[in-house]
Design a protein around this motif. Structure first.
Motif, PDB file in Angstrom:
ATOM      1  N   VAL A 174     -13.933 -54.057  45.913  1.00 18.07           N
ATOM      2  CA  VAL A 174     -12.590 -54.500  46.310  1.00 18.07           C
ATOM      3  C   VAL A 174     -12.016 -55.134  45.051  1.00 18.07           C
ATOM      4  N   GLY A 175     -10.903 -54.581  44.581  1.00 19.71           N
ATOM      5  CA  GLY A 175     -10.461 -54.946  43.235  1.00 19.71           C
ATOM      6  C   GLY A 175     -11.546 -54.433  42.300  1.00 19.71           C
ATOM      7  N   GLN A 176     -11.964 -55.233  41.382  1.00 16.24           N
ATOM      8  CA  GLN A 176     -13.044 -54.788  40.487  1.00 16.24           C
ATOM      9  C   GLN A 176     -14.388 -55.324  40.963  1.00 16.24           C
ATOM     10  N   ARG A 177     -14.420 -55.959  42.146  1.00 10.79           N
ATOM     11  CA  ARG A 177     -15.637 -56.677  42.534  1.00 10.79           C
ATOM     12  C   ARG A 177     -16.427 -55.948  43.616  1.00 10.79           C
ATOM     13  N   LYS A 178     -17.749 -56.032  43.502  1.00  7.45           N
ATOM     14  CA  LYS A 178     -18.609 -55.269  44.410  1.00  7.45           C
ATOM     15  C   LYS A 178     -18.840 -56.033  45.710  1.00  7.45           C
ATOM     16  N   ILE A 179     -18.583 -55.335  46.818  1.00  9.47           N
ATOM     17  CA  ILE A 179     -18.807 -55.958  48.125  1.00  9.47           C
ATOM     18  C   ILE A 179     -20.012 -55.334  48.834  1.00  9.47           C
ATOM     19  N   CYS A 180     -20.354 -54.094  48.453  1.00  9.56           N
ATOM     20  CA  CYS A 180     -21.437 -53.398  49.162  1.00  9.56           C
ATOM     21  C   CYS A 180     -22.181 -52.450  48.234  1.00  9.56           C
ATOM     22  N   GLY A 181     -23.501 -52.428  48.374  1.00 10.25           N
ATOM     23  CA  GLY A 181     -24.321 -51.491  47.615  1.00 10.25           C
ATOM     24  C   GLY A 181     -25.204 -50.707  48.571  1.00 10.25           C
ATOM     25  N   PRO A 213     -20.212 -63.056  39.039  1.00 11.66           N
ATOM     26  CA  PRO A 213     -18.759 -63.111  39.243  1.00 11.66           C
ATOM     27  C   PRO A 213     -18.141 -61.770  39.612  1.00 11.66           C
ATOM     28  N   VAL A 214     -18.901 -60.674  39.411  1.00 10.29           N
ATOM     29  CA  VAL A 214     -18.317 -59.366  39.738  1.00 10.29           C
ATOM     30  C   VAL A 214     -18.614 -58.943  41.175  1.00 10.29           C
ATOM     31  N   ALA A 215     -19.097 -59.901  41.982  1.00  8.08           N
ATOM     32  CA  ALA A 215     -19.344 -59.590  43.395  1.00  8.08           C
ATOM     33  C   ALA A 215     -18.411 -60.430  44.254  1.00  8.08           C
ATOM     34  N   VAL A 216     -18.178 -59.957  45.466  1.00 12.93           N
ATOM     35  CA  VAL A 216     -17.285 -60.686  46.377  1.00 12.93           C
ATOM     36  C   VAL A 216     -17.765 -60.480  47.814  1.00 12.93           C
ATOM     37  N   SER A 217     -17.429 -61.430  48.679  1.00 11.98           N
ATOM     38  CA  SER A 217     -17.822 -61.288  50.090  1.00 11.98           C
ATOM     39  C   SER A 217     -16.575 -61.102  50.958  1.00 11.98           C
ATOM     40  N   LEU A 218     -16.816 -60.582  52.152  1.00 11.44           N
ATOM     41  CA  LEU A 218     -15.722 -60.388  53.106  1.00 11.44           C
ATOM     42  C   LEU A 218     -15.136 -61.745  53.496  1.00 11.44           C
TER      43      LEU A 218
END
Ligand code: BTN
Length: 308
Positions: A174-181, A213-218
């Motif tokens: 989402v954006g440049q950030r990873k929410i799921c792998g 910092p490149v990860a994000v949560s819902l």
């Protein structure tokens, strides 16, 4: 129904305390047996409160225990903690568990990511591995992973209005950030898939930003916690339908619609080698077609892709 299932069903049917005596009468077993079953249920993760007047099932909108999954209950294997849901799922698959069995855990002590990385698996995230036995040729198994990413991205878009995009092969950003792998493991028997374990790690109510910092949560995106069970159920409904009506061309078309890799300059790490170039397209099996700097085309089927 097992005695444990009957106890849960009785406790669910009344939004109050049910005495040991009533449970023992209804099930036709002693109060001591009821007590033992209740202890077992609590150990398995059921939120049952013991009061002087009896037992009460606490309502937990985010419970991932099998009893919270309605008709899917028998498919769900729940662990408050495990090394990795991949390990549990592969063991079940080798023992011949039914198609669409799901292993889900609150925490993983040895969560695994792609390319031998670890996957931080603290409380609040959604960590599960789904066992499927798709009747497709071996060369198309990569598309099953792409399809899982498409389906989870659609769940995030439709249910939470999040602009979920796909980075080759199956990261959700989402954006440049990873929410799921997504990580998968499979075994073949001849030219047939014996089973695939599709492991999904989704940042829901955990805080991955604190580790990378490149990860994000819902939760961070929506500003509120989100029950993980509703996400898992929505994904399972969608993905089950997907596997039943598996169409490679549709998977590719949908993957392309959400992807943010094609058109980018990328660097792909493949075990000992690094390949660079302009991402031109994906082929019919989900391989990424790159135009290298010398003008030659090269298709990569596995690797860690970075946009430059
Ligand atoms: C990736 O590196 O992007 C893939 C991460 C996959 C993580 C999930 S969490 C559930 C399952 N169990 C694991 O140990 N890994 C996968």
């Amino acid at each position: 129904m097992t005695p444990k299932d009957k106890i849960i069903s009785l406790l669910k049917s009344v939004d109050d305390v049910v005495s040991g005596e009533v449970l023992s009468e209804r099930l036709g077993i002693s109060r001591v047996s009821i007590w033992k079953h209740i202890q077992g249920l609590v150990q398995q993760g059921a939120a049952i409160e013991t009061t002087p007047k009896g037992y009460r099932l606490l309502q937990d909108p985010d419970s991932l225990t099998p009893w919270a999954f309605g008709e899917r209950q028998a498919q769900i294997h729940y662990f408050p903690e495990t090394t990795s849901t991949m390990n549990e799922a592969i063991e079940l698959a080798r023992e011949g568990c039914p198609d669409f069995s799901v292993v889900v855990a609150e925490r993983q002590t040895e969560g695994r990511g792609r390319m031998q990385r670890t996957w931080a698996s603290g409380d609040g995230g959604l960590y599960f591995t789904l066992v499927v036995r798709p009747a497709i040729p071996l060369q198309l198994v990569g598309l099953v992973n792409l399809a899982a990413a498409v389906d989870m991205a659609e769940v995030l878009r439709e249910h939470y209005e999040v602009d979920a995009c796909l980075k080759w092969p199956n990261d959700i950003l989402v954006g440049q950030r990873k929410i799921c792998g997504i990580l998968s493991q499979m075994e073949a028997e001849g030219d047939q898939v014996a089973y695939m374990g599709i492991g999904v790690g989704l940042n829901v109510n955990n805080a991955p930003e604190t580790e990378t910092p490149v990860a994000v949560s819902l939760k961070h995106l929506l500003g509120r916690p989100v029950p993980r069970r509703e996400i898992l159920l929505a994904f399972l409904d969608r993905f089950e339908q997907r596997i039943r009506t598996f169409d490679p061309a549709v998977v590719i078309e949908q993957w392309k619609a959400f992807n943010v890799t094609v058109g980018q300059r990328v660097r792909v790490f493949i075990l000992q080698e690094t390949v660079e170039g302009l991402a031109m397209d994906v082929d019919a099996q989900g391989g990424l077609i790159l135009k290298q700097d010398d003008g030659t085309l090269r298709t990569v089927i596995y690797g860690d892709c970075f946009h430059q």
